[in-house]
Write a protein that holds these residues in place. Structure first.
Motif, PDB file in Angstrom:
ATOM      1  N   THR A  45       0.882  -1.269   0.052  1.00 52.35           N
ATOM      2  CA  THR A  45      -0.020   0.082   0.169  1.00 52.35           C
ATOM      3  C   THR A  45       0.902   1.313   0.099  1.00 52.35           C
ATOM      4  OG1 THR A  45      -0.333   0.035   2.519  1.00 52.35           O
ATOM      5  CG2 THR A  45      -1.825  -1.157   1.367  1.00 52.35           C
ATOM      6  N   ARG A  46       2.189   1.249  -0.182  1.00 50.74           N
ATOM      7  CA  ARG A  46       3.074   2.151  -0.400  1.00 50.74           C
ATOM      8  C   ARG A  46       2.907   3.109  -1.666  1.00 50.74           C
ATOM      9  NH1 ARG A  46       2.798   3.686   4.403  1.00 50.74           N
ATOM     10  NH2 ARG A  46       0.994   2.284   4.388  1.00 50.74           N
ATOM     11  N   SER A  47       3.358   4.394  -1.757  1.00 54.26           N
ATOM     12  CA  SER A  47       3.062   5.091  -3.048  1.00 54.26           C
ATOM     13  C   SER A  47       4.357   6.154  -3.182  1.00 54.26           C
ATOM     14  CB  SER A  47       1.766   5.844  -2.845  1.00 54.26           C
ATOM     15  OG  SER A  47       1.759   6.724  -4.063  1.00 54.26           O
ATOM     16  N   LYS A  52       1.774   8.541   2.993  1.00 49.80           N
ATOM     17  CA  LYS A  52       0.763   7.729   3.846  1.00 49.80           C
ATOM     18  C   LYS A  52       1.366   7.478   5.358  1.00 49.80           C
ATOM     19  CE  LYS A  52      -1.632   5.135   0.113  1.00 49.80           C
ATOM     20  NZ  LYS A  52      -2.199   4.038  -0.373  1.00 49.80           N
ATOM     21  N   ASP A  97      -6.541   1.218   2.546  1.00 54.62           N
ATOM     22  CA  ASP A  97      -5.572   1.920   1.589  1.00 54.62           C
ATOM     23  C   ASP A  97      -4.048   2.156   2.547  1.00 54.62           C
ATOM     24  OD1 ASP A  97      -6.425   3.474   3.486  1.00 54.62           O
ATOM     25  OD2 ASP A  97      -6.667   5.406   2.108  1.00 54.62           O
ATOM     26  N   GLY A  98      -3.972   1.307   3.399  1.00 55.58           N
ATOM     27  CA  GLY A  98      -2.859   1.654   4.242  1.00 55.58           C
ATOM     28  C   GLY A  98      -2.837   0.900   5.537  1.00 55.58           C
TER      29      GLY A  98
END
Length: 275
Positions: A45-47, A52, A97-98
């Motif tokens: 879930t990293r971007s 985050k 989402d994280g």
């Protein structure tokens, strides 16, 4: 999204981070399975575009204080990032989402995501409650990979000087001094302006006025002391000065390492005799 893969833990590989937990509660395969599921979820879930909760921040304040331990605690309702400048090891739980993350620690500040810059990835520590729930030594610690972001507060007070590379000294000047030290700081003092000026020259320093009266900020190279043999000391092509080492004046040679922002103080270790 970016996917950061990590090698799954086993009981044996997770144990070094959890000796106290294992001694009191016994690290189980169920604990390891929960950790591995979280490690995979965090990595998936990293971007590289959106900071985050749980991500690391390389944080530099206006005053030049650098912290690589800052952590995003949460994303606020208005989209800003709640960041602990000095973070404890956070507890985490999975979200769609994280992660839900509670870090705690030093000053909590809000920053805009647009003011951060992606700086890669790093392994950081997290923790969850083990199979006995919240209790003494009941947390299981583990490492997972997160995104790293760089953030610098606007309008720096001291230009490009930061504690990432430089030593920062906060000095108080005693204007009415009749004896003793003219300048004092944490673990350092100077008896005269000439002594301070010599230190500034030896350590590539620069002086700034502090925002309060009779105080100055000195940015300079870090200090490193190194004992060498007499032959090694003789070989250094550097002027000889004097410094108090082992509570007695010693001849020293100062050599500057510009790549490490460090002045190395070489001296010959005195011979001690014990009767």
């Amino acid at each position: 999204m970016i996917q950061i893969k990590s090698k799954p833990y086993s009981v044996a590989t997770l144990l070094p981070l959890n000796a106290a937990y294992d001694a009191e509660h016994h690290l189980t395969q169920a604990d390891v399975d929960r950790v591995n599921a979280l490690v995979m979820h965090i990595g998936n879930t990293r971007s590289a575009q959106v900071p985050k909760a749980g991500d690391r921040i390389l944080y530099t304040s206006r005053a030049g204080d650098y912290s690589e331990d800052a952590r995003i605690d949460r994303v606020n309702d208005d989209g800003t990032l709640a960041v602990h400048v000095v973070s404890f090891i956070p507890f985490v739980a999975p979200m769609d989402d994280g992660v839900w993350c509670v870090a705690g620690g030093g000053p909590l500040v809000d920053i805009a995501p647009s003011e951060t810059r992606y700086a890669g990835t790093a392994r950081v520590e997290f923790q969850i409650w083990g199979h006995d729930g919240p209790c003494g030594n009941g947390a299981v610690r583990f490492e997972a990979c997160v995104s790293v972001w760089e953030y610098k507060e606007a309008n720096p007070l001291y230009g490009d000087f930061t504690t990432k590379h430089w030593r920062k000294l906060d000095l108080y000047r005693f204007p009415e001094r009749t004896d003793g030290d003219l300048y004092r700081g944490a673990c350092i003092s100077f008896g005269s302006d000439e002594e301070l000026e010599q230190f500034v020259a030896n350590y590539e320093g620069k002086l700034f006025r502090a925002p309060v009266p009779n105080r100055i900020i000195l940015w300079c190279y870090r200090d490193e002391q190194k004992a060498v043999t007499q032959a090694e000391w003789d070989a250094f092509d550097a002027p000889v000065s004097q410094r108090r080492i082992y509570n007695a004046p010693q001849p020293v040679k100062l050599v500057k390492d510009h790549e490490r922002y460090t002045t190395i103080c070489y001296y010959v270790r005195p011979d001690f005799s014990h009767k």
